[in-house]
Motif scaffolding. Structure first.
Motif, short mmCIF file in Angstrom:
data_model
loop_
_atom_site.label_atom_id
_atom_site.label_comp_id
_atom_site.label_asym_id
_atom_site.label_seq_id
_atom_site.Cartn_x
_atom_site.Cartn_y
_atom_site.Cartn_z
N ARG A 157 11.78 -38.98 24.87
CA ARG A 157 10.89 -39.71 25.76
C ARG A 157 10.82 -41.21 25.47
O ARG A 157 10.85 -42.04 26.37
CB ARG A 157 9.48 -39.13 25.66
CG ARG A 157 9.34 -37.71 26.15
CD ARG A 157 8.03 -37.08 25.66
NE ARG A 157 6.90 -37.93 25.93
CZ ARG A 157 6.25 -37.96 27.09
NH1 ARG A 157 6.63 -37.16 28.08
NH2 ARG A 157 5.21 -38.76 27.25
N GLU A 161 10.18 -44.93 28.13
CA GLU A 161 8.81 -45.20 28.54
C GLU A 161 8.69 -46.62 29.11
O GLU A 161 9.44 -47.52 28.72
CB GLU A 161 7.87 -45.00 27.35
CG GLU A 161 7.80 -43.53 26.94
CD GLU A 161 6.95 -43.30 25.70
OE1 GLU A 161 6.74 -44.28 24.94
OE2 GLU A 161 6.52 -42.16 25.49
N PRO A 162 7.77 -46.87 30.07
CA PRO A 162 6.77 -45.90 30.54
C PRO A 162 7.36 -44.89 31.53
O PRO A 162 8.07 -45.27 32.47
CB PRO A 162 5.73 -46.78 31.21
CG PRO A 162 6.51 -47.97 31.70
CD PRO A 162 7.58 -48.21 30.68
#
Length: 407
Positions: A157, A161-162
């Motif tokens: 992730r 990001e975001p």
């Protein structure tokens, strides 16, 4: 070109998002594959739970070849008999209520993207709007932005990001799930067995609690069966023994084994509440539902039914798990059917991460397996794998573990 020359060209010409491949595979038959140097391997990974029928199954080959000569692609301004037939078949074998509908995609992550959009639209239609989507710690739902937002692994992730917001991760326990539910929850997405995390089934009673809580809070339940569906666990859906009939989930996502090796995914929208959420213009895909994929899906289901592969996955999988459990160096064996996780006994190895070395040693000895963590192996062989292949792996594994211990 030999294998090493092809690997060198790969590094020159392909983006290295998968790292360096270990082999160049050129052909396959049944549960075996052959590399560019002519060496044959028993594939105990099955394209990561994709090649349910193995390689070159004659029914599958004939169906896809015939369809390729008839009609390869039409836009979604139109439909085809194959698309209508596969949708009907999927709703039938998964026990969907009469209200069920299907949306075809090209992959599991795309099916989950569609499901998350459906949940978000459902939440936005409430008054006041429901802005939270619950997902489970250790869960994996894909690499595209929306699916990645519901995937808990930080290493996947953080670089992107975001990501789309509003997703809250919950420890996979009934107590944590109950504590997380409030009015503002639009939906919950989960895998009945967390495959990428190392083949961890959800705790007893968790699925029933998830269905109860989503109903109580007017939230949608999305069950990600991308890896576990289509016979992998010995049932069409791993969740089918709990979430069926009136307890059916709102959405089920499928891919991997659905096409027997051909790119395909599907979002099954099961309940009346969920089927009313998306309408014309809300979502789409260029290649989803194309005739070739539909032919592959229909052929795959036909073979699973005709050859009794659901029962075979249960019996062969149980035999494989029973054979693995007593092997010295194996700490735990988990899973259902032919989706199996193996934890190694770290006290027997000189490293905290023996699994990658076991994968490499197994490959050198003619077996393809996978590491999902530093000490965890995953097996997801074709449902047609022969008993002789299973026996050969069980016989070889002690020697493979010994070789890694000695390093």
């Amino acid at each position: 070109m030999n294998q090493q020359e092809l690997l060198n060209d790969y590094r020159e010409n392909l983006l290295g998002v998968f790292g360096d491949p270990s082999l160049v595979l050129t052909s396959g038959k049944g549960a075996t594959v052959t590399d560019a140097d002519g060496r044959t391997y028993v594939d105990l990974l099955g394209g990561i739970a994709v090649n349910a029928l193995g390689y070159g199954h004659p029914v599958w080959v004939e169906a896809v070849s015939r369809q390729a000569g008839r009609l390869g692609h039409v836009s979604n301004f139109f439909t085809t008999p194959e698309q209508v037939s596969l949708a009907d078949k999927l709703l039938n074998i998964t026990g969907a209520p009469s209200s069920g509908k299907v949306f075809f995609t090209n992959s599991g992550t795309e099916a989950n993207e569609a499901a998350l959009k459906l949940v978000r639209s459902h939440g936005n239609s409430a008054t006041p709007a429901k802005k939270r989507i619950l997902a489970l710690d250790h869960g994996f739902h894909g690499r595209t932005a929306g699916a990645l937002a519901a995937t808990s692994k930080e290493a996947y992730r953080t670089p992107f990001e975001p990501l789309p917001g509003g997703v809250v991760f919950v420890e996979p326990t009934t107590e944590a799930l109950e504590a997380a539910f409030e009015y503002d929850v639009a939906g919950l997405i989960l895998e009945p067995i967390q495959g990428e995390a190392g083949v961890h089934p959800l705790p007893e009673g968790f699925l029933a609690a998830a269905r109860r809580l989503t109903r109580e809070h007017s939230a949608l339940l999305v069950v990600d069966e991308v890896q576990t569906g289509m016979g992998r666990t010995g049932r069409w859906l791993a969740s089918q023994d709990v979430l069926t009939g009136e307890q059916a989930p709102d959405v089920v996502t499928l891919a991997k084994s659905l096409g027997g090796g051909f790119p395909i995914g599907a979002m099954l929208v099961m309940t009346p509440e969920a089927t009313r959420v998306l309408g014309p213009g809300n979502h789409g895909t260029t290649f989803g539902g194309n005739p070739l994929a539909m032919a592959a899906g229909l052929a795959t289901i036909q073979v699973i039914e005709d050859e009794g592969l659901l029962e075979r996955a249960r019996t062969v999988g149980q035999g494989l798990r029973d054979g693995l459990a007593p092997i010295d160096g194996v700490a735990e064996v988990r899973g259902e059917g032919l989706l199996i996780g193996i934890d190694l006994d770290l006290s027997q190895f000189s490293t905290d991460a023996p699994a990658p070395a076991v994968v490499s040693e197994a490959r050198d000895r003619g077996f393809i397996i996978n590491a999902t963590g530093p000490a965890t192996l995953r097996l997801a062989p074709p449902l047609v794998i022969e008993g002789a292949h299973i026996d050969a792996f069980l016989e070889a594994l002690p020697t493979i573990l010994d070789a890694v211990r000695s390093v």
